[in-house]
Design a protein around this motif. Structure first.
Motif, PDB file in Angstrom:
ATOM      1  N   MET A   1      62.997  39.072  40.928  1.00 16.14           N
ATOM      2  CA  MET A   1      61.803  39.868  41.219  1.00 16.14           C
ATOM      3  C   MET A   1      62.231  41.284  41.606  1.00 16.14           C
ATOM      4  N   ASP A   2      61.607  42.306  40.980  1.00 17.91           N
ATOM      5  CA  ASP A   2      62.044  43.666  41.241  1.00 17.91           C
ATOM      6  C   ASP A   2      61.677  44.092  42.657  1.00 17.91           C
ATOM      7  N   LEU A   3      62.592  44.851  43.276  1.00 18.34           N
ATOM      8  CA  LEU A   3      62.478  45.222  44.676  1.00 18.34           C
ATOM      9  C   LEU A   3      61.233  46.053  44.984  1.00 18.34           C
ATOM     10  N   PRO A   4      60.898  47.081  44.179  1.00 22.98           N
ATOM     11  CA  PRO A   4      59.695  47.871  44.499  1.00 22.98           C
ATOM     12  C   PRO A   4      58.428  47.025  44.562  1.00 22.98           C
ATOM     13  N   PHE A   5      58.273  46.074  43.622  1.00 18.97           N
ATOM     14  CA  PHE A   5      57.094  45.207  43.632  1.00 18.97           C
ATOM     15  C   PHE A   5      57.083  44.340  44.883  1.00 18.97           C
ATOM     16  N   LEU A   6      58.252  43.794  45.234  1.00 14.99           N
ATOM     17  CA  LEU A   6      58.344  42.933  46.408  1.00 14.99           C
ATOM     18  C   LEU A   6      57.972  43.700  47.670  1.00 14.99           C
ATOM     19  N   VAL A   7      58.539  44.882  47.843  1.00 15.68           N
ATOM     20  CA  VAL A   7      58.282  45.668  49.044  1.00 15.68           C
ATOM     21  C   VAL A   7      56.814  46.087  49.111  1.00 15.68           C
ATOM     22  N   ALA A   8      56.268  46.516  47.977  1.00 15.57           N
ATOM     23  CA  ALA A   8      54.875  46.958  47.952  1.00 15.57           C
ATOM     24  C   ALA A   8      53.924  45.824  48.317  1.00 15.57           C
ATOM     25  N   THR A   9      54.207  44.614  47.810  1.00 11.57           N
ATOM     26  CA  THR A   9      53.339  43.472  48.116  1.00 11.57           C
ATOM     27  C   THR A   9      53.436  43.084  49.584  1.00 11.57           C
ATOM     28  N   LEU A  10      54.645  43.053  50.121  1.00  9.73           N
ATOM     29  CA  LEU A  10      54.822  42.720  51.535  1.00  9.73           C
ATOM     30  C   LEU A  10      54.105  43.727  52.430  1.00  9.73           C
ATOM     31  N   ALA A  11      54.188  44.993  52.072  1.00  9.55           N
ATOM     32  CA  ALA A  11      53.509  46.024  52.859  1.00  9.55           C
ATOM     33  C   ALA A  11      51.999  45.869  52.765  1.00  9.55           C
ATOM     34  N   ARG A  12      51.514  45.578  51.567  1.00 11.09           N
ATOM     35  CA  ARG A  12      50.065  45.432  51.355  1.00 11.09           C
ATOM     36  C   ARG A  12      49.509  44.262  52.146  1.00 11.09           C
ATOM     37  N   ARG A  13      50.311  43.232  52.344  1.00 12.14           N
ATOM     38  CA  ARG A  13      49.850  42.036  53.056  1.00 12.14           C
ATOM     39  C   ARG A  13      50.236  42.042  54.537  1.00 12.14           C
ATOM     40  N   GLY A  14      50.729  43.161  55.032  1.00 12.65           N
ATOM     41  CA  GLY A  14      50.966  43.306  56.466  1.00 12.65           C
ATOM     42  C   GLY A  14      52.240  42.710  56.985  1.00 12.65           C
ATOM     43  N   THR A 203      64.338  24.455  47.924  1.00 20.63           N
ATOM     44  CA  THR A 203      64.111  25.353  49.050  1.00 20.63           C
ATOM     45  C   THR A 203      64.058  26.781  48.516  1.00 20.63           C
ATOM     46  N   PRO A 204      63.054  27.572  48.870  1.00 21.23           N
ATOM     47  CA  PRO A 204      63.011  28.959  48.385  1.00 21.23           C
ATOM     48  C   PRO A 204      64.302  29.691  48.754  1.00 21.23           C
ATOM     49  N   SER A 205      64.757  30.542  47.835  1.00 19.26           N
ATOM     50  CA  SER A 205      65.991  31.287  48.077  1.00 19.26           C
ATOM     51  C   SER A 205      65.725  32.664  48.661  1.00 19.26           C
ATOM     52  N   GLY A 206      64.465  33.015  48.824  1.00 19.14           N
ATOM     53  CA  GLY A 206      64.121  34.327  49.359  1.00 19.14           C
ATOM     54  C   GLY A 206      62.615  34.503  49.400  1.00 19.14           C
ATOM     55  N   LEU A 207      62.188  35.744  49.334  1.00 16.92           N
ATOM     56  CA  LEU A 207      60.769  36.081  49.466  1.00 16.92           C
ATOM     57  C   LEU A 207      60.005  35.986  48.157  1.00 16.92           C
ATOM     58  N   GLY A 208      60.707  35.803  47.043  1.00 22.26           N
ATOM     59  CA  GLY A 208      60.057  35.821  45.744  1.00 22.26           C
ATOM     60  C   GLY A 208      58.870  34.875  45.602  1.00 22.26           C
ATOM     61  N   PRO A 209      59.025  33.571  45.931  1.00 16.81           N
ATOM     62  CA  PRO A 209      57.894  32.655  45.790  1.00 16.81           C
ATOM     63  C   PRO A 209      56.689  33.059  46.640  1.00 16.81           C
ATOM     64  N   LEU A 210      56.925  33.490  47.880  1.00 17.38           N
ATOM     65  CA  LEU A 210      55.824  33.929  48.724  1.00 17.38           C
ATOM     66  C   LEU A 210      55.101  35.115  48.111  1.00 17.38           C
ATOM     67  N   VAL A 211      55.865  36.101  47.643  1.00 15.37           N
ATOM     68  CA  VAL A 211      55.272  37.314  47.079  1.00 15.37           C
ATOM     69  C   VAL A 211      54.469  36.997  45.820  1.00 15.37           C
ATOM     70  N   SER A 212      54.965  36.057  45.003  1.00 12.70           N
ATOM     71  CA  SER A 212      54.230  35.678  43.789  1.00 12.70           C
ATOM     72  C   SER A 212      52.828  35.179  44.121  1.00 12.70           C
ATOM     73  N   ILE A 213      52.714  34.441  45.224  1.00 17.37           N
ATOM     74  CA  ILE A 213      51.426  33.868  45.602  1.00 17.37           C
ATOM     75  C   ILE A 213      50.534  34.910  46.283  1.00 17.37           C
ATOM     76  N   ILE A 214      51.052  35.603  47.283  1.00 15.81           N
ATOM     77  CA  ILE A 214      50.185  36.515  48.050  1.00 15.81           C
ATOM     78  C   ILE A 214      49.864  37.799  47.290  1.00 15.81           C
ATOM     79  N   ASP A 215      50.587  38.066  46.212  1.00 17.72           N
ATOM     80  CA  ASP A 215      50.185  39.182  45.355  1.00 17.72           C
ATOM     81  C   ASP A 215      48.841  38.903  44.706  1.00 17.72           C
ATOM     82  N   ARG A 216      48.612  37.648  44.311  1.00 16.42           N
ATOM     83  CA  ARG A 216      47.379  37.289  43.602  1.00 16.42           C
ATOM     84  C   ARG A 216      46.316  36.705  44.535  1.00 16.42           C
TER      85      ARG A 216
END
Length: 521
Positions: A1-14, A203-216
């Motif tokens: 998962m690309d870093l800018p998308f991950l960071v932007a989604t995490l920021a958008r969701r607080g 087991t999730p290896s990082g934030l990718g699975p969470l970001v995939s869900i909370i983005d949508r």
């Protein structure tokens, strides 16, 4: 998962906010040491937001993240000392949704043991078979299941609610070290057509699975979320993982009751509800409260949305509905939001970021847009195989879901049903789900199920099982004429059977094997 998308989604969701440097450092250390297991997620939440309420249940329990994690650690210590649980053991959890169930899951993972999430609908005989097949060392169970555990193999330890609480009280409070191996979550498949199988979840290896869900699905940090879906099911457990990652307050009830659920959503001012589709049907059967609960998200999964349910629910509770299509084996495949469900109420939506989806023919080649084929999915949370050693067919890194579906010209996925549910009647391929959706729109029908049954002339034919609303009646020939008006002749059910209710498992899926037994009985 690309870093800018991950960071932007995490920021958008607080999730990227300023905080105490000491707590942020403790949070990052917890994740670095324990990873993104359910135990690591709880530990990081307790480090960052120790005083925030973690869990509320209907028995009056209200625990902060610090208190909840402390109890989980104590339980882990007690299980190791008193029961001898160690890394690599398998611990069955036969519980409804409450704080004790979650503490048991976390404690087991803290020890590096595997958690087998047991369906609360299993009979005593099925429990005994499951315990042997899954090689359980211990079964932790709610008191209401005491009569079902009597047939377990003698070597399986049994822990009831009183004993579990004694282990918590007697457990030491000092920290545990990371285990020599990571514990796994084993989910039993639904078993609607056969024997449930144990599926090992990664087991999730990082934030990718969470970001995939909370983005949508617009869930935010520190939301208050009611998990009505059973936690022993993939969807309910995924909701728990998301909530801990978001440092949310989780509201739990042991049993789903529509009136009690609506009351809790209002009283606790819940931002979100995780449920299965049949629960939405039940919520619509009771008068909505005034004012409505302050819901921003209602996320459902686990079975198909019956025809018209999405729009009827949103007409009452607002455009807050999100439908996730997935399975125990592939986790998620696609997500439909309110706008998509308004346009196409039966759609499964589109794949989220980082997910690949393909519709393939029997030879493994792509089918043309709009044509039905086998649904294959790829993402970073594909299951690790069944505990029996079996797996599913894979093509180019994509896993077979076992479902048939199609993608329209707009990119929306539609699921036509299980591949083994499709029947051939007189040489024509017939999908029972298409007929079910049509019958569900009849105002007299509370719920509908359609299955294939043997036919001496055509090979197979359709049989429709209908449960009507109280006081309603329907004529079988009128039902057939209704279907004949909208669908081809080979889709008309020859048999129309009226029942008081459809047999369902604890996650709301119709037990087709019981319908076949009823038909042949």
């Amino acid at each position: 998962m690309d870093l800018p998308f991950l960071v932007a989604t995490l920021a958008r969701r607080g999730l990227i906010t300023l905080g105490s440097p000491v707590r942020v450092a403790a949070q990052l250390k917890a994740l670095r040491t324990w990873g993104w297991s359910i135990a690591g997620e709880l530990r990081q939440a307790a480090a960052r937001d120790p005083d925030r309420v973690a869990v509320i249940d209907e028995q009056g329990t209200r625990l902060t993240y610090a208190e909840f994690f402390d109890r989980s650690e104590r339980l882990a210590r007690g299980m190791r000392r008193a029961l001898g649980v160690q890394a690599g053991d398998r611990i069955g959890v036969l519980c409804r949704n409450h704080h004790g169930m979650v503490e048991t899951i976390v404690a087991t993972i803290l020890l590096g043991a595997d958690v087998v999430l047991v369906n609360t609908g299993l009979s005593a005989a099925q429990l005994a078979t499951m315990a042997e097949e899954q090689r359980l060392r211990t079964l932790v169970h709610d008191d209401e299941f005491a009569d079902r555990v009597t047939s377990l193999p003698a070597e399986v330890q049994r822990v009831d609610e009183r004993t579990r609480e004694e282990l918590v009280v007697g457990g030491l409070a000092d920290d545990l070290r990371p285990p020599e191996r990571d514990g796994r979550i084993i989910v039993l498949t639904s078993g609607t057509t056969g024997t449930p199988k144990g599926a090992r979840r990664p087991t999730p290896s990082g934030l990718g699975p969470l970001v995939s869900i909370i983005d949508r699905i617009p869930l935010h940090a520190r939301h208050t979320v009611m998990i009505a879906a059973p936690i022993f099911h993939t969807w309910g457990y995924a909701a728990l993982q998301v909530c801990f990652a978001l440092r949310a307050t989780v509201v739990l009830h042991r049993r789903f009751d529509p009136a009690a659920t609506l009351a809790a959503l209002t009283a606790q001012r819940c931002d979100a509800l995780f449920a299965v589709p049949v629960m939405l049907q039940r919520l619509l059967e009771v008068p909505p409260p005034d004012p409505r609960p302050p819901l921003k998200v209602v996320a459902v999964s686990g079975s198909a949305l019956p025809g018209g349910l999405a729009t009827r629910f949103m007409d009452v509770y607002g455009d807050v509905l999100y439908n996730l299509y997935g399975s125990t084996e592939v986790s998620w495949a696609s997500i439909a939001g309110p706008a998509e469900l308004r346009t196409a109420p039966t759609t499964a939506g589109r794949p989220p970021h980082g997910t690949r989806l393909a519709i393939l023919d029997e030879a493994g080649g792509p089918v043309p847009t709009g044509e039905v084929g086998r649904i294959f999915v790829g993402n970073e949370m594909l299951f690790e195989g069944y505990t029996s050693g079996a797996t599913r067919e894979s093509r180019n890194g994509l896993l077979d879901t076992g479902d048939l579906g199609r993608v329209d010209t707009g990119g929306l996925l539609f699921v036509d049903g299980r591949a083994d549910d499709m029947i051939v009647s007189g040489g024509e391929n017939v999908f029972p789900s298409e007929v079910e959706e049509l019958l569900a729109r009849l105002p007299q029908v509370r719920e509908a199920a359609v299955i294939g049954v043997p036919d001496p002339q055509y090979g197979q034919r359709l049989a429709a099982f209908l449960a009507l609303h109280p006081g309603e009646t329907l004529d079988p020939e009128a039902v057939r004429e209704y279907v004949r008006h909208y669908l081809a002749r080979f889709s008309v059910p020859r048999d129309v059977i009226f029942v008081k209710y459809l047999p369902r498992n604890a996650t709301g899926k119709v037990l087709t094997r019981e319908l076949r037994d009823y038909y042949h009985g």
